[in-house]
Design a protein around this motif. Structure first.
Motif, mmCIF file in Angstrom:
data_model
loop_
_atom_site.group_PDB
_atom_site.id
_atom_site.type_symbol
_atom_site.label_atom_id
_atom_site.label_comp_id
_atom_site.label_asym_id
_atom_site.label_seq_id
_atom_site.Cartn_x
_atom_site.Cartn_y
_atom_site.Cartn_z
ATOM 1 N N VAL A 221 -27.980 -6.334 -20.186
ATOM 2 C CA VAL A 221 -29.319 -6.467 -20.751
ATOM 3 C C VAL A 221 -29.770 -7.911 -20.597
ATOM 4 O O VAL A 221 -29.247 -8.807 -21.237
ATOM 5 C CB VAL A 221 -29.336 -6.060 -22.244
ATOM 6 N N GLY A 222 -30.718 -8.143 -19.728
ATOM 7 C CA GLY A 222 -31.209 -9.498 -19.512
ATOM 8 C C GLY A 222 -30.270 -10.294 -18.628
ATOM 9 O O GLY A 222 -29.249 -9.790 -18.163
ATOM 10 N N GLN B 174 -33.175 -2.025 -17.904
ATOM 11 C CA GLN B 174 -33.101 -2.710 -19.196
ATOM 12 C C GLN B 174 -34.468 -3.189 -19.651
ATOM 13 O O GLN B 174 -34.752 -3.246 -20.842
ATOM 14 C CB GLN B 174 -32.094 -3.859 -19.134
ATOM 15 N N GLU B 175 -35.336 -3.486 -18.699
ATOM 16 C CA GLU B 175 -36.657 -3.969 -19.079
ATOM 17 C C GLU B 175 -37.452 -2.863 -19.768
ATOM 18 O O GLU B 175 -38.080 -3.077 -20.804
ATOM 19 C CB GLU B 175 -37.383 -4.451 -17.827
ATOM 20 N N ARG C 67 -28.411 -17.454 -22.563
ATOM 21 C CA ARG C 67 -29.530 -16.967 -21.760
ATOM 22 C C ARG C 67 -30.178 -18.130 -21.012
ATOM 23 O O ARG C 67 -30.261 -19.246 -21.548
ATOM 24 C CB ARG C 67 -30.591 -16.314 -22.653
ATOM 25 N N TYR D 115 -30.600 -7.819 -27.362
ATOM 26 C CA TYR D 115 -30.811 -8.942 -26.451
ATOM 27 C C TYR D 115 -30.235 -10.241 -27.019
ATOM 28 O O TYR D 115 -29.582 -10.996 -26.321
ATOM 29 C CB TYR D 115 -32.308 -9.125 -26.190
ATOM 30 N N GLU D 116 -30.440 -10.421 -28.295
ATOM 31 C CA GLU D 116 -30.046 -11.704 -28.862
ATOM 32 C C GLU D 116 -28.629 -11.701 -29.407
ATOM 33 O O GLU D 116 -28.016 -12.763 -29.514
ATOM 34 C CB GLU D 116 -31.045 -12.094 -29.960
ATOM 35 N N LEU E 177 -36.038 -2.405 -23.263
ATOM 36 C CA LEU E 177 -36.407 -3.450 -24.220
ATOM 37 C C LEU E 177 -37.865 -3.333 -24.631
ATOM 38 O O LEU E 177 -38.212 -3.493 -25.796
ATOM 39 C CB LEU E 177 -36.170 -4.834 -23.608
ATOM 40 N N PRO F 271 -25.810 -9.520 -28.274
ATOM 41 C CA PRO F 271 -25.096 -8.460 -27.548
ATOM 42 C C PRO F 271 -23.716 -8.245 -28.154
ATOM 43 O O PRO F 271 -23.051 -9.215 -28.533
ATOM 44 C CB PRO F 271 -24.978 -9.001 -26.129
ATOM 45 N N PRO G 155 -34.178 -3.646 -29.858
ATOM 46 C CA PRO G 155 -34.139 -4.463 -28.638
ATOM 47 C C PRO G 155 -33.779 -5.913 -28.950
ATOM 48 O O PRO G 155 -33.016 -6.545 -28.223
ATOM 49 C CB PRO G 155 -35.568 -4.349 -28.104
#
Lengths: 252, 358, 285
Positions: B236-237, B196-197, B282, B224-225, B200, B227, B220
């Protein structure tokens, strides 16, 4: 322990080569009878062997048969190996297992089976039937080495070739073939030598044209003669050269 | 000019009973760095192979540059692949490997030499022409594979987990190299990864896949923000998940009862009041505050100093919360055993229905 | 689905059909033809095409035939066993200790195969005969006072020659099997406290078993079908089943009976194969 294994290996190698050494020595021996003690040395047997028409004809026939059988076996073996390694199909395992029958089952079975078949098919026995017989057991020899090589060859190589625009034919010629070349040479070489030396199947399939082993067989009934030793020694040297060339060609 | 480099229209591909790719529709823009992200078995590699022409879909269409290529074999598609194992031809040297695609066209020897030289220049391997693949390091082989695939400027470059065979040490370096190559060549990149890194940091847009389906398609930042579901959030994250009950809502602001606390969060989907929900937040959005503040009172059970930040595990009743606090000048990390309160801004926490992720 | 499989299907038929057709028409059809002969009858110079068990009854009741079958089985087993014991240390040495001599030694293993099988068999007559190399050596060194006739034309000379002639077929697959053996596994076994012999017995042998059995199957099968060695080296009473087949297809010209002998050989080998097929032997040939 290691010393013991080494010693044992040396002894086994001696055992494996003693007969050949004996043949080579006696090919230079003066006496007509192959027995100790050796009275003197001569090259006469080589001269006689080279002048012997029937040995020469036999050698030529053997070369013809082995060449034709090897070409056929190489084509069939390569195709079969590609089919097995590249496609999944019904009966694949059965095909794979049955392909090796000609080298798994004793040569005499192949010989008499083909003899009955050719007799029923009214195909006259001759060099052609010998070639067919030899190609049939040469096929699994090539097939085995090729299938083993293909199995180790990543599938992605062919995909990469196609990906870069190579048609299937181009991919085969430019990527697959160079990658399997050495295996093909090794397999073909083995098929060639097996055919060149073959007697068990040949006896049943040959007509009135003798291959070299058949000619030797015909003479052996009356005992070994020094010309045969000389012939075999020459063939051995030629085969040796062939093997070294093959090894050199198939180096990676 | 066609802006759509690749279009997948309701594409499916099954192996026996397994639906490797299940009714996937995607549009990949020209010049874009597009990533297919998923774990193994998610269908990302099959999707890539459908674009490359190594697989044909059972249903649906594949368009490249606006042309239907669904039935076209790989060698007729203007698309090249960087294979996971590089698939460099072992019998050819670097020059001939890179020249392979060009050598199939009728080019003059000089032109071929020039283009191969340019490609090798681009991946900084000029001078290695005569080496065989076996004489190169993993990173160098990787760059040969890249050069080989871009040498005749394909419409689309497909990359199948290109970093997975490399040492962690040089992975970061190659990642930047690939990104640079994409910027310089402006070729459309379709990149497959489970990391995932990587997804992103490298992508313009990405598709998160699972079970042959696309769960979310977006930048991305979106992924990430915001989902699309709990699976994406977890994949992811890093994230904390808190189960509770939605007690009331006003606009997108929802009030949720978690354990014996009442907290606020943002509704990602319309959810009925009273429903069982799961709140996703998160670690970097959680705040650690001194006792007495509103929030979850707990004890720091683990404190990990990461340099730029400190990561904590805080135990509050039955809940374990992962908190990431950026280091700021003048603050002192909380010691293990310290009593703290954990809370957050309601905008930073997202509410999902509990049943959403199968 | 059918449409997009087309190019692949074309490639498949192109590669599959020629070898398949060749094998079917020129090998399996003849094999079946041979087996049908086994159930027919020979009368004077004609073959009566009607089903009969006569040939098999004859084999079962004729003590000479029966003894030959048993002798063949027992000699094939003996030769296989001896070759296994000879090949194991050699293959081990070739795989792990041959060092820079390995390529040369591997060629030396193959070398006998490049030279005439017939002559190599016959060479043993020169070695073991009354005026032979062995007797010459023994008399010369004073171990024997006069040459012995004990060395040739008996079961001993036949087994010795068969072991010699088929040994490469055992050494080669076994060496390959040893080469494929990951040395880390042997190290792991030693690391876990196993003595070298224990490692050999419990790790090495099970892992090289497919190669060992493949070699064994080859040697067994080749011995079962040999008729040249017994007729050149063996004693008058030491013929093998191969000789029976050869003479029925040759001078005796009783093809149905010869086919029945061949069928028995086939059945024996198929039984051995069936026993071994589970161990991945066929892939190691």
């Amino acid at each position: 322990m290691k010393k013991l294994v080494t010693l044992f290996t040396v002894l086994v190698f001696l055992f494996m080569h003693l007969p050949i050494i004996v043949i080579i020595i006696f090919s230079f021996s003066e006496g007509q009878i192959l027995a100790l003690p050796i009275k003197g040395w001569t090259l006469d047997w080589y001269r006689q062997a080279l002048q012997d028409d029937r040995l020469r004809t036999g050698l030529m026939n053997s070369l013809k048969v082995a060449t034709a059988a090897t070409v056929l076996a190489s084509i069939l073996g390569t195709l079969g190996a590609v089919a097995i390694q590249r496609y999944r199909f019904f009966g694949r395992q059965a095909f794979r297992a049955s392909v090796v029958f000609p080298i798994l089952l004793p040569g005499i079975i192949t010989g008499v089976a083909m003899l009955t078949f050719f007799a029923n098919a009214n195909l006259p026995l001759g060099l052609l039937t010998v070639i067919i017989g030899h190609a049939t057991f040469g096929f699994p020899v090539v097939f085995n080495t090729m299938a083993a090589r293909l199995a180790r060859l990543p599938r992605s190589l062919e995909e990469a070739a196609a990906d870069l625009g190579a048609t299937p034919t181009q991919a085969f010629r430019r990527v697959l073939l160079p990658s399997i070349r050495s295996a093909l040479i090794a397999g073909a070489l083995l098929a060639f030598t097996l055919s060149f030396d073959e007697i068990i199947v040949t006896i049943f399939l040959t007509g009135n044209q003798n291959t070299l082993p058949m000619e030797i067989w015909a003479r052996l009934r009356f005992g070994m003669t020094p010309e045969i030793n000389a012939t075999v020694t020459m063939v051995l040297v030629l085969s040796g050269l062939l093997v070294v060339t093959g090894q050199w060609l198939s180096r990676e | 000019m066609n802006d759509q480099a690749v279009i997948l229209e309701s594409v499916s591909r099954a192996y026996g009973n397994v639906r490797a790719v299940d009714n996937v529709s995607l549009t990949i823009h020209a010049g874009e760095f597009f990533t297919l992200l998923g774990s193994s078995g998610s269908g990302k590699t099959t999707t890539l192979r459908l674009i490359g022409g190594f697989e044909t879909p059972d249903a649906g269409r594949v368009l490249i540059g606006g042309v239907d290529v669904t039935r076209l074999p790989a060698y007729k598609r203007n698309v090249h692949t960087v294979f996971q194992d590089y698939a460099l031809f072992p019998h050819l040297n670097v020059f001939d490997n890179v020249a392979f695609a060009l050598s199939l066209k009728n080019l003059s020897r000089d032109e071929l030499r020039r283009q191969v030289g340019a490609a090798l220049e681009l991946v900084q391997l000029a001078g290695y022409e005569d080496r065989k693949p076996g004489q190169l390091s993993g990173g160098q082989q990787q760059r040969v594979a890249l050069a080989r695939a871009i040498v005749d400027h394909p419409a689309v470059l497909l990359l199948d987990e290109p970093l997975s065979a490399l040492d962690a040490k040089i992975r970061g370096e190659v990642r930047e190299e690939i990104k640079r190559l994409q910027r310089e060549t402006r070729i459309t990149f379709v990149y497959v990864t489970h990391d995932q890194e990587e997804a992103l940091t490298m992508s313009d847009r990405l598709a998160v896949m699972r079970g042959g389906r696309v769960l979310q398609l977006g930048t991305p930042l979106d992924v990430y923000e915001r989902p699309a579901d709990l699976f994406v959030a977890e994949f992811v994250g890093k994230a904390n998940f808190l189960d509770g009950q939605l007690t009331s809502q006003a606009g997108t602001r929802a009030t949720i009862r978690i354990a014996d606390q009442t907290v606020d969060a943002t509704l990602a989907f319309p959810i009925a009041t009273g429903a069982a929900v799961r709140v996703m937040i998160r670690p970097e959005n959680l705040r650690l505050q001194p006792p007495g503040q509103p929030g979850f009172t707990g004890v720091v059970t683990q404190s990990q100093y990461l340099g730029h930040a400190t990561q904590y595990l805080v135990q509050s009743g039955a809940l374990t919360l992962r908190v990431l606090e950026l280091r700021r000048r003048g603050t002192v990390p909380h010691a293990e055993g310290a009593a703290v309160v954990v809370n957050w801004n309601w905008e930073e926490a997202l509410v999902y229905p509990q049943t959403k992720a199968e | 689905m059918a449409e997009n499989a087309k190019p692949k299907r074309l490639g498949f038929w192109f590669t599959f059909l020629p070898p398949f057709a060749w094998m079917t028409v020129l090998y399996f059809v003849p094999l079946v033809a041979l087996l049908t002969y086994a159930f027919q009858r020979h009368e004077y110079v004609r073959i009566i095409h009607e089903f009969t068990w006569e040939n098999f009854q004859q084999i079962a009741t004729n003590p000479g035939y029966r003894n030959t079958l048993w002798r063949t089985l027992w000699i094939a087993n003996l030769v296989t066993l001896i070759d296994t014991l000879l090949a194991l240390p050699v293959a081990w040495f070739l795989a792990f200790h041959a060092g820079r001599f390995k390529r040369t030694l591997m060629i030396l293993v193959l070398l006998p195969l490049w030279s005439s099988y017939l002559v190599r068999v016959f060479a043993w007559r020169i070695i073991l005969g009354y005026n032979g190399v062995l007797n010459g050596f023994l008399v010369h060194t004073g171990i024997l006072r006069e040459p012995s006739t004990l060395f040739l034309y008996n079961k001993f000379s036949m087994v010795l020659t068969l072991c010699y002639i088929w040994l490469p077929f055992m050494v080669l697959p076994l060496t390959t099997a040893f080469e494929r053996l990951p040395t880390r596994l042997l190290e792991a076994s030693a690391d876990l406290g196993a003595r070298p012999f224990t490692t050999f017995r419990r790790v090495t042998i099970p892992l090289v078993l497919p190669g060992l059995l493949a070699g064994g199957l080859s040697v067994f099968s080749l011995t079962m079908g040999d008729y040249i060695t017994p007729s050149l080296i063996g004693g008058a009473g030491d013929i093998l089943v191969g000789n029976l087949v050869a003479s029925q297809f040759g001078v005796a010209a009783n093809w149905p009976l010869g086919s029945a002998f061949a069928a028995v050989v086939l059945v024996v080998i198929f039984c051995v194969m069936a026993l071994l097929s589970r161990k991945g032997v066929l892939e190691n040939l």
